[in-house]
Design a protein around this motif. Structure first.
Motif, PDB file in Angstrom:
ATOM      1  N   GLN A 165      71.654 -49.279 -21.052  1.00  0.00           N
ATOM      2  CA  GLN A 165      71.325 -48.366 -22.225  1.00  0.00           C
ATOM      3  C   GLN A 165      70.111 -47.521 -21.856  1.00  0.00           C
ATOM      4  O   GLN A 165      69.154 -47.727 -20.983  1.00  0.00           O
ATOM      5  N   PRO A 166      70.054 -46.358 -22.312  1.00  0.00           N
ATOM      6  CA  PRO A 166      68.957 -45.447 -22.138  1.00  0.00           C
ATOM      7  C   PRO A 166      67.612 -46.094 -22.999  1.00  0.00           C
ATOM      8  O   PRO A 166      67.144 -45.570 -24.010  1.00  0.00           O
ATOM      9  N   LEU A 167      67.042 -46.839 -22.386  1.00  0.00           N
ATOM     10  CA  LEU A 167      65.667 -47.265 -22.963  1.00  0.00           C
ATOM     11  C   LEU A 167      64.516 -47.443 -21.994  1.00  0.00           C
ATOM     12  O   LEU A 167      64.626 -46.851 -20.763  1.00  0.00           O
ATOM     13  N   MET A 168      63.255 -47.499 -22.393  1.00  0.00           N
ATOM     14  CA  MET A 168      62.086 -47.359 -21.707  1.00  0.00           C
ATOM     15  C   MET A 168      61.195 -48.131 -22.150  1.00  0.00           C
ATOM     16  O   MET A 168      60.957 -48.467 -23.565  1.00  0.00           O
ATOM     17  N   PHE A 169      60.234 -48.903 -21.477  1.00  0.00           N
ATOM     18  CA  PHE A 169      59.078 -49.493 -22.148  1.00  0.00           C
ATOM     19  C   PHE A 169      58.305 -48.449 -22.656  1.00  0.00           C
ATOM     20  O   PHE A 169      57.927 -47.450 -22.049  1.00  0.00           O
TER      21      PHE A 169
END
Length: 297
Positions: free
Chosen positions: A287-291
């Motif tokens: 998925q297009p995620l980031m912390f």
């Protein structure tokens, strides 16, 4: 303290937060390596038990360190127990002796089976190091928005955390803040104050109209909205319209928004590469995620 068996002069030290000599040695090596230290954070009472340095010292000199940080996140509403390894460093005169390897192996052995996710961020000079300990690179994706509209009248004002009333109000808001991101650090006042009383001190603003705090920076036509703290979900575009400048040409988010309508995504391109321990794919892979930027330790 534990004596390393093959070198009686070398000692492993942990749980020394309140020891001024060892804390001072850690601060000195951190300043030398990364250009900051933890002293103001400690003196303000924000260094939590969950931030645990694991260090090698010889005759009071800090030779190497790797810290573990237990952090709770929510990912699309699901609880995620994580441990982030950070502040990995070796004094220049001690490099090449395997000290970082010893500390990394110790922390991986301690935490890998005790959390949902063990991870770290690495700069471009050490990308070949962490796969040796079972970590693999995972690409993060940031959300951004080209911008051409004129800014609206802003209700946001700078926050002075040296003012007791403003600091108390901000901390209470952080403690009761609801997620504004799909991958969201659960309310963590200590972690937030590290950034907002430190590198983002001038970036913190508050709006009584929205009853929301934002951490926002401007540089060369780009606006970074690093974080939002509010007791209810906010409409990001409503805030952004008040935070942009006449010179803003692009808005970048420092977190993955709950609602991504209107935003494009791209691979994060900076000197902070994400590595996740283990070969099993996680939700971060697909998925297009980031912390959130303010969750890095």
């Amino acid at each position: 303290m534990t004596v390393i068996l093959d070198d009686p002069s070398l000692r492993l030290v942990e749980h020394y937060r309140d020891d001024p000599h060892l804390r001072g040695a850690l601060n000195a090596l951190t300043r030398q390596t990364y250009g900051f230290d933890f002293e103001a954070w400690y003196q303000a009472g924000f260094w939590p038990d969950d931030h645990q340095p694991c260090s090698l010292v010889r005759q009071g000199q800090m030779l190497a360190n790797a810290s573990s940080n237990r952090l709770d996140f929510s990912l699309d509403g699901q609880h995620l127990r994580t441990v982030q390894i950070g502040t990995v460093m070796t004094a220049p005169e001690a490099q090449g002796n395997g000290y970082s390897r010893y500390l990394m192996e110790r922390l991986v052995s301690r935490w890998a089976e005790r959390c949902d996710l063990l991870y770290l961020f690495a700069n471009g000079t050490v990308l070949e190091l962490y796969p040796k300990f079972g970590f693999r690179r995972v690409l993060e994706h940031e959300h951004y928005l080209p911008w051409s509209a004129s800014p609206r009248a802003s209700s946001f004002k700078p926050v002075d955390l040296d003012d007791n009333d403003q600091r108390r109000h901000f901390m209470a808001t952080v403690a009761s803040s609801c997620p504004q991101a799909r991958l969201s650090l659960q309310p963590h006042v200590s972690q937030t104050m590290f950034y907002c009383q430190g590198p983002y001190r001038e970036a913190l603003h508050y709006s009584t109209t929205h009853d929301a705090y934002v951490v926002v920076e401007h540089e060369q036509g780009q606006m970074l909205l690093a974080e939002v703290y509010c007791a209810r979900p906010v409409v990001l575009l409503a805030l952004i319209g008040e935070l942009v400048r006449d010179t803003t040409r692009e808005v970048v988010l420092g977190f993955t928004p709950l609602q991504a309508d209107g935003f494009a995504t791209r691979v994060v391109d900076n000197d902070d590469a994400l590595f996740v321990w283990g070969s099993t794919a996680t939700a971060l892979d697909a998925q297009p995620l980031m912390f959130p930027r303010l969750s890095h330790t």
